[in-house]
Motif scaffolding. Structure first.
Motif, PDB file in Angstrom:
ATOM      1  N   ALA A  58      63.182  65.556  24.336  1.00 48.58           N
ATOM      2  CA  ALA A  58      64.592  65.817  24.628  1.00 48.58           C
ATOM      3  C   ALA A  58      65.392  64.643  24.082  1.00 48.58           C
ATOM      4  CB  ALA A  58      64.818  65.968  26.133  1.00 48.58           C
ATOM      5  N   GLU A  59      66.480  64.942  23.394  1.00 47.95           N
ATOM      6  CA  GLU A  59      67.296  63.900  22.765  1.00 47.95           C
ATOM      7  C   GLU A  59      68.402  63.447  23.712  1.00 47.95           C
ATOM      8  OE1 GLU A  59      69.083  63.475  18.373  1.00 47.95           O
ATOM      9  OE2 GLU A  59      70.181  64.913  19.589  1.00 47.95           O
ATOM     10  N   ARG A  60      68.546  62.136  23.843  1.00 46.72           N
ATOM     11  CA  ARG A  60      69.634  61.560  24.634  1.00 46.72           C
ATOM     12  C   ARG A  60      70.643  60.908  23.700  1.00 46.72           C
ATOM     13  NH1 ARG A  60      67.758  57.765  29.489  1.00 46.72           N
ATOM     14  NH2 ARG A  60      67.465  56.397  27.705  1.00 46.72           N
ATOM     15  N   PRO A  84      77.362  59.251  28.967  1.00 44.21           N
ATOM     16  CA  PRO A  84      76.810  60.266  28.068  1.00 44.21           C
ATOM     17  C   PRO A  84      77.827  60.688  27.011  1.00 44.21           C
ATOM     18  CG  PRO A  84      77.382  61.239  30.178  1.00 44.21           C
ATOM     19  CD  PRO A  84      77.572  59.768  30.330  1.00 44.21           C
ATOM     20  N   CYS A  85      77.326  60.921  25.808  1.00 43.01           N
ATOM     21  CA  CYS A  85      78.146  61.462  24.729  1.00 43.01           C
ATOM     22  C   CYS A  85      78.176  62.975  24.880  1.00 43.01           C
ATOM     23  CB  CYS A  85      77.569  61.062  23.373  1.00 43.01           C
ATOM     24  SG  CYS A  85      78.371  61.843  21.965  1.00 43.01           S
ATOM     25  N   GLY A  90      76.353  69.778  23.184  1.00 45.32           N
ATOM     26  CA  GLY A  90      76.868  70.714  22.200  1.00 45.32           C
ATOM     27  C   GLY A  90      78.376  70.842  22.200  1.00 45.32           C
ATOM     28  N   GLU A  91      79.069  69.838  22.760  1.00 44.22           N
ATOM     29  CA  GLU A  91      80.526  69.874  22.818  1.00 44.22           C
ATOM     30  C   GLU A  91      81.128  68.729  22.003  1.00 44.22           C
ATOM     31  OE1 GLU A  91      82.115  70.173  26.721  1.00 44.22           O
ATOM     32  OE2 GLU A  91      80.894  71.920  27.256  1.00 44.22           O
ATOM     33  N   THR A  92      82.412  68.825  21.738  1.00 44.53           N
ATOM     34  CA  THR A  92      83.117  67.778  21.005  1.00 44.53           C
ATOM     35  C   THR A  92      83.262  66.542  21.880  1.00 44.53           C
ATOM     36  OG1 THR A  92      84.358  69.384  19.704  1.00 44.53           O
ATOM     37  CG2 THR A  92      85.274  67.165  19.861  1.00 44.53           C
ATOM     38  N   LYS A 223      73.393  64.402  33.813  1.00 47.46           N
ATOM     39  CA  LYS A 223      74.072  65.655  34.143  1.00 47.46           C
ATOM     40  C   LYS A 223      75.352  65.775  33.330  1.00 47.46           C
ATOM     41  CE  LYS A 223      76.059  68.190  38.054  1.00 47.46           C
ATOM     42  NZ  LYS A 223      76.375  68.136  39.514  1.00 47.46           N
ATOM     43  N   LYS A 224      75.639  66.973  32.855  1.00 47.32           N
ATOM     44  CA  LYS A 224      76.831  67.177  32.039  1.00 47.32           C
ATOM     45  C   LYS A 224      78.086  66.829  32.843  1.00 47.32           C
ATOM     46  CE  LYS A 224      79.340  70.700  29.432  1.00 47.32           C
ATOM     47  NZ  LYS A 224      79.377  72.122  29.002  1.00 47.32           N
TER      48      LYS A 224
END
Length: 247
Positions: A58-60, A84-85, A90-92, A223-224
């Motif tokens: 899994a990519e961080r 977190p980026c 998958g978002e801008t 977490k997103k």
């Protein structure tokens, strides 16, 4: 999990996409960085516990925000906060969109690199040779936080047509030998390599998988952030750039 051919296709697609873009205390994590220079550890990577995962990692994507100190504490030392980026989901990422423009100005390039996203990869597997000699956790399935240098070695092997089976295959997989040297005063893992011969998992290793199960690697990503958290991260970024203390 995806087949080797599907993994190769996805890696190629990711490479093509990147070329088109501008430029804790958990003993289940194996601390390979504590290996002494000149020593090696041998690992056997395992599949993601999520059967629908594209890869066996899994990519961080994280952004580091440096601060001169803590607000209200005149004796505090510089601190660094990781956020977190949003591209990880998958978002801008508005922060990266701003930083990306800095690379067009040579006077801002160093600042751009400081705030650019940092990649790491979460793997899992067994440690079959451990030069550290640490006390083993009850569950021998360890997690590995792998940086870009080691990941490129893993990726290159997956793209090699001579590799006919997934290295995570229980019967036809291969071990990974991580070698620690130094270059320019920093740790270097560039001589790490895959074993030349396949090795089926031992009875003890299979028992560990059956007993403890495999991790869903996405569970170890942040977490997103929700809309409020995204706004807070933007404010933290602006405060860091303005050299304000951490609030």
């Amino acid at each position: 999990m995806a087949s080797l051919a599907e993994i190769r296709a996805k890696l190629k697609a990711q490479e093509a996409g990147s070329n088109n873009r501008s430029s804790g205390g958990d003993n289940s994590i194996y601390p390979f960085w504590n290996i002494k220079e000149g020593e090696s550890a041998t690992m056997r990577f395992l599949p993601d516990g999520n059967a629908n995962a594209d890869f066996f990692w899994a990519e961080r994507l994280m952004i580091k925000l440096p601060f001169s100190g803590v607000k209200g504490d005149t004796s505090s030392r510089p601190v660094q906060v990781q956020i977190p980026c949003m591209e990880m989901y998958g978002e801008t990422c508005n922060i990266l969109n701003e930083v990306r423009g800095w690379f067009k100005d040579s006077s801002l390039e160093d600042m751009g690199r400081k705030y650019w996203k940092k990649r790491s990869y979460v793997f899992q597997g067994f440690v079959t040779e451990d030069p550290i000699g640490e006390e083993k956790p009850e569950n021998p399935i360890r997690r590995f936080i792998i940086g870009p240098q080691i990941f490129q070695i893993i990726k290159q092997a997956l793209m090699d047509p001579d590799m006919e089976e997934l290295p995570t295959d229980y019967t036809a997989g291969v071990d990974f030998r991580l070698n620690k040297t130094s270059k320019g005063g920093y740790a270097d893992y560039g001589t790490s390599t895959w074993a030349r011969r396949e090795r089926p998992l031992s009875d003890a290793e299979m028992n560990a998988i059956n007993t403890h199960g495999l991790y869903n690697l996405s569970d170890f990503l942040p977490k997103k952030p929700d809309e409020i958290a995204v706004k807070v991260m933007q404010e933290m970024f602006e405060a860091s750039v303005d050299n304000q203390p951490y609030d």
